[in-house]
Design an enzyme around this catalytic site. Structure first.
Site, PDB file in Angstrom:
ATOM      1  CE  LYS A 524     -13.797   9.011   9.833  1.00  0.00           C
ATOM      2  NZ  LYS A 524     -13.610   9.996  10.923  1.00  0.00           N
ATOM      3  CE  LYS A 630      -7.220   9.294  20.755  1.00  0.00           C
ATOM      4  NZ  LYS A 630      -8.159   8.470  19.994  1.00  0.00           N
TER       5      LYS A 630
END
Length: 785
Positions: A524, A630
């Site tokens: 990530k 989101k």
């Protein structure tokens, strides 16, 4: 809801639960009283839902994680009672927001896997599909994260210490789960999952482990007090903690126990219920569709066969047919090292009967392959070199295997699982992940939700997110964009206040909020953002001409307790944070925040306030991502790689409204064998300096060896990884350049707002409602009620 009745019921709950009247009760006690009253409202609809679906085919979601977050406001919204209850409480001088803050997050997940499960449950209930979630009721969740001297410290998260008003203990539905040398009792706790509009209320059933003999009085009376509780202590360990540290054999065995415990309990539960109204288990699949959320519940394949053959009298062939038609599998990872494998010895020791069934499944598979003329049998072996490949078991033992984004599924078909796809092309399909707009917009950003409803002239988007396309007509409307800007500033100020109170850091709402919030993992690339921040710091310090827009970098992430390198990255980020935040020269220019104990309730404050969404994983490593969705829904453009669902976000919202950079999957494939990270390390301006801070004494890891380990991983490689396995150094310059592009774009405020608005208007595809519709019709074959 009647004002007098609500207040009367709350008073009654306070008297019987706390022996107090409203005026004397604490906020926590008032929260519990209100929650119990809301549960009274939910219960009749819950029962009605169960009865409505009693004869229908139903779906069941087996997941080791459920990152549910708080329930109070979410349930009030979905019961369509929030405004009423808010007004009634306000008339008594009570604040719903303050009461909500008393609720502990249900700490039953760590990242995207668990939050996806929670979104799916919400969407299924809202779309009126019968979907039950099954998992484990972890007493201490994953952990409560604190930082001490910059290091992550894990504390038990006793989220039910004051009780859990949202669950009902169902001792009457308890079952026995048998291991080779131990039997434990699985006790279910049921939580209602309220669909928006309350027509359908489904169930999340979580299992708690207990000893068959909770307390041995005979041993106790011999003054062996610990011995009297030994059986209970051993059994209850199974449901104590999510993902216990598995760096030891004991930890690995406990994880395996957890997997079998909840899978066996759940399948036994389904079989018991089925027997109440049916006799023929050859029809079992006509009433049950079971989805395996990753490989943690893969043991369902042999366990369902065991139950159908040994307990319900089906032949092996009958059981195999029923089992494969019942079960489906979702793959969540492209990383070979993350595809779960278990040593054969563990299964032989703990679950010998299950091992025998897996062995027979493996033999059956190899026989089938031989009959098809396939010669490379070792590529398919479920039992291979002393290990059991749980992904192979899941693919062979189910009728459907799906990826969670288009890129991810294509890579499964064409690269990672190509041999399986060639064998069973009809089993492979894509189900791009989604999020529930009820929690991630309606609940967490009510101001934006209100503006959207006003502009669209209705609230239909709450249950049909594609309706957001109607916002495109306001793309050039300066008045609308200014209203959106005011909402964004409000959310930024709210977050600044919250961070001041919880982290004791002052941040500037006028700065760019650049946010990376997700599980801590090397792929990530939180480390790349840390390097960028440090490089930016040095450039500001050394070049008076360089006056970038003020920036607040916000991290939120937990590292798995046994993941040494991820913990090293947390320590490094906190060292960078300390350097910058304590330097007076950075005042008004840059701040770094690493929020402690990142969780759903914190996320609900972070997503609406973001200006920039960091989605910078190595291309081909992030299966989908849902945080990206989101951020998009709340109007933050993505700065990211061509990876996971980022690709589909860009397809929907336009690359011109996002900031895409870096190597693509095909680039990495071409260069990975010859890649030398020392080349960018030496050639890219400023890069060597920031990387060297890992070892040159700039920062202190307190002799843990964490920073040297990170340095070596980047430049020397380690274990099975080549140096800079995740291409941080190769992508760094492109990342720095795109960051500059984003900053330049931000300075043109009106144009930036247009980019943000374009993302909101294009977010319709990314509702979990759409994903659930696809599962229900294409995989599960269930009908709406």
């Amino acid at each position: 809801m009647n004002r007098e009745i609500l207040l009367e019921k709350m008073e009654a709950r306070l008297l019987t639960g706390a022996k107090k009247k409203m005026g004397k009760a604490t906020a926590k006690e008032k929260y519990h009283a209100l929650a119990k009253v809301v549960m009274e409202e939910i219960a009749p609809h819950w029962i009605e839902s169960e009865e409505r679906f009693s004869n229908a085919k139903k779906a069941y979601y087996l997941s080791s994680e459920y990152l549910m977050g708080r329930a109070l406001t979410n349930n009030l919204i979905n019961m369509q009672l929030k405004e009423e209850v808010q007004e009634i409480l306000a008339s008594e001088g009570l604040s719903l927001e303050i009461l909500e803050e008393q609720e502990e997050d249900a700490a039953l997940g760590n990242g995207g896997l668990g939050r996806l499960a929670a979104c799916f449950l919400d969407s299924a209930a809202t779309r009126n599909y019968p979907l039950t979630g099954y998992g484990i009721r972890y007493q201490y969740g994953i952990f409560k994260q604190e930082f001490k001297n910059g290091f992550q410290v894990e504390k038990g998260d006793d989220w039910t210490r004051d009780g859990d008003p949202w669950s009902i203990k169902r001792r009457d539905r308890a079952v026995i789960v048998k291991f080779h040398d131990e039997e434990v009792v699985a006790v279910p706790f049921d939580t209602p999952i309220v669909g928006y509009g309350k027509k359908t209320i489904n169930t999340l059933r979580l299992w708690e482990a207990q000893g068959k003999k909770v307390f041995d009085l005979e041993i106790f009376n011999r003054q062996d007090y610990p011995g009297a509780l030994e059986e209970e202590i051993k059994a209850s360990a199974i449901s104590k903690v999510l993902y216990p540290d598995d760096s030891t054999e004991e930890g690995k065995i406990l994880r395996l126990k957890q997997q079998y415990f909840f899978v066996s309990a759940s399948l036994q539960d389904l079989i018991h219920t089925y027997k109440e109204t049916h006799k023929d288990f050859r029809e079992f699949h006509r009433f049950h569709a079971i989805q395996l959320n990753d490989t943690h519940p893969a043991v369902a394949v042999p366990e369902l066969i065991r139950l159908l053959t040994t307990q319900e009298g089906l032949s092996w062939d009958e059981a195999w047919e029923v089992s494969t038609k019942t079960l489906a599998y979702t793959n969540h990872t492209l990383m070979a090292e993350a595809l779960e494998q278990w040593p054969v010895e563990f299964y032989k020791k703990l679950l010998p009967e299950i091992y025998d069934i897996i062995h027979r499944i493996n033999s059956q598979l190899l026989e089938e392959l031989k009959n098809k003329g396939i010669t490379r049998l070792k590529d398919f072996e479920i039992i291979h070199k002393g290990s059991i490949k749980m992904a192979w078991l899941s693919i062979y033992g189910t009728h459907s295997t799906n990826g969670v984004a288009e890129l991810h599924t294509n890579l499964l078909k064409n690269v990672e699982l190509k041999h399986w796809f060639d064998l069973y092309p009809e089993r492979f399909n894509n189900k791009t992940n989604g999020i529930t707009q009820r929690r991630w917009l309606l609940k967490s950003n009510p101001q934006l939700a209100e503006l959207i409803s006003e502009l669209l002239g209705n609230k239909d988007w709450i249950v049909d997110l594609e309706k957001l396309q109607g916002l495109k007509e306001f793309q050039e409307d300066e008045e609308v964009l200014k209203r959106f800007d005011r909402i964004k500033r409000t959310k930024k100020k709210e977050l600044a206040d919250f961070i001041q109170n919880h982290e004791n850091i002052t941040i500037d709402p006028e700065s760019i909020y650049d946010i990376q919030i997700k599980r801590l993992h090397e792929y990530k690339r939180q480390l790349m953002l840390a390097f960028y921040i440090l490089d930016r710091y040095y450039r500001i310090k050394e070049n008076p001409e360089y006056q970038p827009h003020p920036r607040t970098f916000i991290f939120g992430a937990k590292a798995a307790p046994g993941y040494f390198r991820a913990k090293g990255i947390i320590k490094y980020i906190n060292e960078v944070k300390k350097l910058i935040n304590e330097d007076p020269a950075m005042k008004g220019k840059m701040k770094v925040v690493f929020v402690q104990n990142y969780r759903v309730s914190y996320a609900e404050k972070l997503f609406p306030a973001a200006d920039l969404s960091e989605q910078i994983s190595t291309a081909g490593k992030e299966a989908s991502g849902t945080g990206n969705m989101k951020f998009m829904l709340n109007g933050a453009p993505t700065i990211g790689t061509y990876d996971g669902a980022n690709i589909e976000i860009v397809e929907e919202a336009g690359e011109e409204n996002n900031f895409i950079f870096g190597l693509r999957v095909e680039d990495i494939e071409k260069m990975k064998k010859s890649y030398d990270p020392k080349i960018p390390y030496k050639k890219v301006q400023g890069l060597k300096r920031v990387v060297d801070t890992l070892v040159d004494g700039t920062f202190d890891d307190e002799n843990t060896g964490m920073f040297k380990d990170l340095y070596d991983a980047l430049l020397k490689g380690a274990h099975w990884h080549h140096a800079d396995h995740y291409f941080i150094l190769q992508d760094f310059e492109a990342y720095r350049n795109i960051q500059q592009d984003a900053e330049t774009a931000y300075k043109d405020r009106l144009n930036w707002l247009k980019k943000s608005w374009a993302n909101i208007a294009a977010a319709g595809k990314f509702s979990s409602d759409r994903t659930i519709e696809q599962y229900a019709t294409e995989v599960w074959g269930i009908q709406k009620g």
